[in-house]
Design a protein around this motif. Structure first.
Motif, short mmCIF file in Angstrom:
data_model
loop_
_atom_site.label_atom_id
_atom_site.label_comp_id
_atom_site.label_asym_id
_atom_site.label_seq_id
_atom_site.Cartn_x
_atom_site.Cartn_y
_atom_site.Cartn_z
N PHE A 49 0.86 -1.18 0.00
CA PHE A 49 0.00 0.00 0.00
C PHE A 49 0.90 1.24 0.00
O PHE A 49 1.79 1.37 0.83
N SER A 51 -0.41 4.63 -0.33
CA SER A 51 -1.06 5.67 0.47
C SER A 51 -2.53 5.33 0.65
O SER A 51 -3.10 4.53 -0.10
N THR A 52 -3.13 5.94 1.66
CA THR A 52 -4.55 5.78 1.94
C THR A 52 -5.12 7.15 2.28
O THR A 52 -4.38 8.07 2.61
N ALA A 61 -7.29 3.60 -1.25
CA ALA A 61 -5.94 3.09 -0.97
C ALA A 61 -5.27 2.86 -2.32
O ALA A 61 -5.87 2.29 -3.23
N TYR A 62 -4.05 3.34 -2.46
CA TYR A 62 -3.25 3.05 -3.65
C TYR A 62 -2.37 1.85 -3.34
O TYR A 62 -1.69 1.82 -2.32
N ILE A 63 -2.39 0.88 -4.25
CA ILE A 63 -1.61 -0.34 -4.08
C ILE A 63 -0.71 -0.51 -5.30
O ILE A 63 -1.09 -0.15 -6.42
N TYR A 77 -8.89 -8.23 -2.40
CA TYR A 77 -8.72 -7.38 -1.23
C TYR A 77 -10.03 -7.30 -0.47
O TYR A 77 -11.11 -7.52 -1.03
N LYS A 114 -5.67 2.41 -7.81
CA LYS A 114 -6.47 3.03 -6.76
C LYS A 114 -7.68 2.14 -6.45
O LYS A 114 -8.48 1.82 -7.32
N PHE A 127 -7.95 -1.39 4.53
CA PHE A 127 -7.87 -2.25 3.36
C PHE A 127 -6.91 -3.39 3.68
O PHE A 127 -5.87 -3.17 4.31
N SER A 151 -3.49 -1.86 5.09
CA SER A 151 -3.27 -0.41 4.94
C SER A 151 -3.29 0.27 6.30
O SER A 151 -3.61 -0.35 7.32
N LYS A 152 -3.02 1.55 6.28
CA LYS A 152 -3.20 2.35 7.49
C LYS A 152 -4.68 2.51 7.75
O LYS A 152 -5.50 2.43 6.83
N ILE A 154 -8.15 4.28 8.34
CA ILE A 154 -8.79 5.48 7.79
C ILE A 154 -9.96 5.83 8.70
O ILE A 154 -10.88 5.03 8.88
#
Length: 160
Positions: A49, A51-52, A61-63, A77, A114, A127, A151-152, A154
């Motif tokens: 990941f 960014s989120t 979330a960008y993976i 996912y 994305k 995510f 992910s982080k 959110i």
């Protein structure tokens, strides 16, 4: 006379026995046994990941595939929700599963993809993406027997 009859029977019996020959063939060839293994192998992909965040009414979330190899198959996912706290704990405990999606195959070091979701409840979302199931297990979290990345968190504190 008895000896003569036995002698004649012996001659007749020996004439009716077929004569065969036995043949043998010897070679000096060596046979090599070859085994071909067919199955999936690790494709050297490694999802991360990048960014989120949140934009308007969506979370994202960008993976990216940061591995040295192209993904051999699509991945999946999940998005987890918790009204408070972590939707996914470092030990693998999860909150409520609110969405499942597909990550299309990505080539190595391609542009990030994305992933988006429109939340319907206030709280926290995370995510979770599944790595290739053949990836050697290291420090990753394992869910359903497969390494995953998370992910982080959110925070969705208000809905629009």
């Amino acid at each position: 006379m008895n000896i003569g009859i036995v002698w004649i029977l012996l001659i007749i019996t020996s004439l009716n026995v077929p004569i065969t020959t036995t043949r043998a063939l010897f070679t000096s060839q060596t046979k090599i046994k070859t085994t071909i293994s067919i199955g999936s192998q690790f494709d050297n992909s490694s999802l991360s990941f990048i960014s989120t965040g949140r934009e308007k009414n969506e979370i994202f979330a960008y993976i990216q595939n940061e591995g040295t190899g192209d993904m051999g198959v699509d991945s999946k996912y999940y998005i987890y929700y918790s009204p408070n706290g972590n939707p996914v704990s470092p030990q693998g405990g999860t909150g409520d599963l609110v969405y499942q999606g597909i990550i299309p195959k990505m080539v190595a070091s391609a542009e990030p993809v994305k992933l988006t979701f429109t939340p319907t409840m206030k709280g926290f979302y995370m995510f979770m993406a599944f790595q290739n199931h053949e990836k050697p297990i290291g420090e990753e979290l394992i869910i359903e027997g497969t390494p995953v990345i998370v992910s982080k968190k959110i925070n969705v504190n208000q809905l629009k």
